[in-house]
Design a protein around this motif. Structure first.
Motif, PDB file in Angstrom:
ATOM      1  N   LEU A  89      -2.257 -55.422   7.079  1.00  0.00           N
ATOM      2  CA  LEU A  89      -0.897 -55.827   8.059  1.00  0.00           C
ATOM      3  C   LEU A  89       0.433 -55.406   7.877  1.00  0.00           C
ATOM      4  O   LEU A  89       1.425 -55.701   8.349  1.00  0.00           O
ATOM      5  CB  LEU A  89      -0.831 -57.412   8.261  1.00  0.00           C
ATOM      6  N   ILE A 101       1.654 -56.441  13.040  1.00  0.00           N
ATOM      7  CA  ILE A 101       1.335 -57.946  13.411  1.00  0.00           C
ATOM      8  C   ILE A 101       1.870 -57.896  14.949  1.00  0.00           C
ATOM      9  O   ILE A 101       0.972 -58.380  15.713  1.00  0.00           O
ATOM     10  CB  ILE A 101       1.935 -58.838  12.593  1.00  0.00           C
ATOM     11  N   SER A 102       2.843 -57.146  15.430  1.00  0.00           N
ATOM     12  CA  SER A 102       3.220 -57.548  16.758  1.00  0.00           C
ATOM     13  C   SER A 102       2.319 -56.613  17.694  1.00  0.00           C
ATOM     14  O   SER A 102       1.740 -57.324  18.806  1.00  0.00           O
ATOM     15  CB  SER A 102       4.411 -56.693  17.106  1.00  0.00           C
ATOM     16  N   SER A 121      -0.855 -58.845  17.877  1.00  0.00           N
ATOM     17  CA  SER A 121      -0.767 -59.777  18.916  1.00  0.00           C
ATOM     18  C   SER A 121      -0.778 -59.647  20.274  1.00  0.00           C
ATOM     19  O   SER A 121      -1.044 -60.003  21.335  1.00  0.00           O
ATOM     20  CB  SER A 121       0.672 -60.305  18.519  1.00  0.00           C
ATOM     21  N   SER A 122      -0.002 -58.242  20.772  1.00  0.00           N
ATOM     22  CA  SER A 122       0.294 -57.897  21.890  1.00  0.00           C
ATOM     23  C   SER A 122      -1.439 -57.640  22.550  1.00  0.00           C
ATOM     24  O   SER A 122      -2.014 -58.099  23.729  1.00  0.00           O
ATOM     25  CB  SER A 122       0.749 -56.546  22.012  1.00  0.00           C
ATOM     26  N   PHE A 171      -3.212 -60.990  22.938  1.00  0.00           N
ATOM     27  CA  PHE A 171      -2.816 -61.777  24.128  1.00  0.00           C
ATOM     28  C   PHE A 171      -3.377 -61.120  25.339  1.00  0.00           C
ATOM     29  O   PHE A 171      -3.370 -61.826  26.419  1.00  0.00           O
ATOM     30  CB  PHE A 171      -1.438 -61.903  24.161  1.00  0.00           C
ATOM     31  N   SER A 172      -3.323 -59.814  25.570  1.00  0.00           N
ATOM     32  CA  SER A 172      -3.510 -59.135  26.680  1.00  0.00           C
ATOM     33  C   SER A 172      -4.724 -58.541  27.029  1.00  0.00           C
ATOM     34  O   SER A 172      -5.193 -58.069  28.028  1.00  0.00           O
ATOM     35  CB  SER A 172      -2.311 -58.062  26.762  1.00  0.00           C
ATOM     36  N   GLU A 182       6.025 -53.553  25.547  1.00  0.00           N
ATOM     37  CA  GLU A 182       5.714 -54.738  25.257  1.00  0.00           C
ATOM     38  C   GLU A 182       6.177 -55.016  23.863  1.00  0.00           C
ATOM     39  O   GLU A 182       6.687 -56.258  23.528  1.00  0.00           O
ATOM     40  CB  GLU A 182       4.031 -55.021  25.253  1.00  0.00           C
ATOM     41  N   LEU A 216      -9.459 -52.311  12.888  1.00  0.00           N
ATOM     42  CA  LEU A 216      -9.040 -53.597  13.560  1.00  0.00           C
ATOM     43  C   LEU A 216      -8.879 -53.148  14.956  1.00  0.00           C
ATOM     44  O   LEU A 216      -8.745 -54.022  16.045  1.00  0.00           O
ATOM     45  CB  LEU A 216      -7.703 -53.721  12.837  1.00  0.00           C
ATOM     46  N   LEU A 247      -8.726 -61.596  13.393  1.00  0.00           N
ATOM     47  CA  LEU A 247      -7.619 -61.956  12.944  1.00  0.00           C
ATOM     48  C   LEU A 247      -6.871 -62.951  14.115  1.00  0.00           C
ATOM     49  O   LEU A 247      -5.592 -63.403  13.654  1.00  0.00           O
ATOM     50  CB  LEU A 247      -6.666 -60.679  12.820  1.00  0.00           C
ATOM     51  N   ILE A 265      -2.964 -64.586  13.834  1.00  0.00           N
ATOM     52  CA  ILE A 265      -2.082 -64.608  14.992  1.00  0.00           C
ATOM     53  C   ILE A 265      -1.725 -65.994  15.566  1.00  0.00           C
ATOM     54  O   ILE A 265      -0.710 -66.195  15.836  1.00  0.00           O
ATOM     55  CB  ILE A 265      -2.538 -63.662  15.962  1.00  0.00           C
ATOM     56  N   MET A 278       0.413 -68.074  13.461  1.00  0.00           N
ATOM     57  CA  MET A 278       1.932 -67.437  13.532  1.00  0.00           C
ATOM     58  C   MET A 278       2.659 -67.937  15.026  1.00  0.00           C
ATOM     59  O   MET A 278       3.816 -68.248  15.027  1.00  0.00           O
ATOM     60  CB  MET A 278       2.054 -66.162  13.274  1.00  0.00           C
ATOM     61  N   SER A 279       1.821 -67.780  15.982  1.00  0.00           N
ATOM     62  CA  SER A 279       2.411 -68.116  17.163  1.00  0.00           C
ATOM     63  C   SER A 279       2.978 -69.485  17.473  1.00  0.00           C
ATOM     64  O   SER A 279       4.121 -69.836  17.877  1.00  0.00           O
ATOM     65  CB  SER A 279       1.534 -67.551  18.217  1.00  0.00           C
ATOM     66  N   GLY A 305       5.622 -70.144  15.143  1.00  0.00           N
ATOM     67  CA  GLY A 305       7.140 -69.458  15.687  1.00  0.00           C
ATOM     68  C   GLY A 305       7.632 -70.330  16.726  1.00  0.00           C
ATOM     69  O   GLY A 305       8.768 -70.540  17.048  1.00  0.00           O
ATOM     70  N   SER A 306       6.730 -70.820  17.588  1.00  0.00           N
ATOM     71  CA  SER A 306       7.154 -71.721  18.658  1.00  0.00           C
ATOM     72  C   SER A 306       7.841 -73.089  18.096  1.00  0.00           C
ATOM     73  O   SER A 306       8.735 -73.465  18.546  1.00  0.00           O
ATOM     74  CB  SER A 306       5.742 -71.927  19.428  1.00  0.00           C
TER      75      SER A 306
END
Lengths: 128, 128
Positions: B28, B34-35, B38-39, B42-43, B54, B75, B99, B103, B106-107, B110-111
């Motif tokens: 990673l 990682i971003s 994540s994108s 989530f999508s 994004e 991945l 993974l 993620i 981490m989310s 972060g929140s």
DNA sequence: GAAACCGCTTTCTTTTTGGAAACTACTTTC
DNA sequence: GAAAGTAGTTTCCAAAAAGAAAGCGGTTTC
């Protein structure tokens, strides 16, 4: 309108999650921070030299720099003991410990990943 | 001897966990991976330009480079559709999806972290 | 046929990162 | 008093990462 709103909310949720990940990444940026936190997480507390030995490859300069940043963000606490040769201990703060779930997932994933890689190389040598 | 052996085993466990975290970090590495994951996480799936929009701030060069590395490590999967202007879609592989636990943690973190920071700045302005 | 869009690649430059080694300051040990 | 250990800092330099901008090959649109 309802459809549009739903789409909009989904997109916002996605952006929010992305932002959260980004916030986490910000604090953990740099080559060594996660390793340092892991070391402190697994061992409890460590002195400067112990950390340098445990985090493979890190030099004193980087270790010092990363520890400072972790201290500023209140993830790590530095304690100086007035002993014969001065002793300095680093440990996770309670807040730093809230990162342990992230660290733990990384550790779990890395362990699975290693198994997968080993399996792959075994399969290859069998095929040869 | 039994005591020494126990200490040794603990130290080995710690080293093993550290190594696991390190293995994960290896895959990673880089400012954007990682971003990107994540994108996609989530999508579901995204095209090149969608990802670039994004993942805030990433340039085409970096996006391309990071995607290649993620592909090599199995991945992310890249699918080309032979449409009018060619369409390329990126998505997590089943392995990449493993993974998502990382993620997700981490989310979550972060929140919480954002809430903490906001609370702190509120407390400050109250005190002033 | 000019403009515009997709999905990149290439080149060039800047910034960041990281490492090695020397040095500080203080203490204990030989 | 020389060496060695702790906990760093400083300086100097190299390598790696990252960014900006231009270009490319193809297609559709006007």
């Amino acid at each position: 309108m309802s459809k549009k709103v739903i789409v909009h909310e989904k997109s916002d949720m996605c952006k929010g999650q992305l932002r959260s990940v980004h916030d986490t990444l910000d604090l953990l940026s740099g080559k060594w921070k996660i390793s340092i936190i892991s070391s402190l997480s697994f061992s409890g507390k460590r002195r400067f030299m112990e950390l340098q030995r445990e985090v493979e490859g890190i030099g004193a300069k980087m270790l010092s720099k990363e520890l400072k940043e972790l201290e500023i963000n209140e993830l790590v606490i530095r304690t100086v003991y007035d002993t014969k040769p001065v002793t300095v201990e680093y440990a996770l703060t309670p807040y730093g410990k809230t990162l342990q779930a992230v660290i733990h997932e990384m550790s779990k994933w890395g362990s699975l990943h290693r198994k997968r890689i080993i399996k792959q190389s075994n399969d290859k040598s069998k095929a040869a």
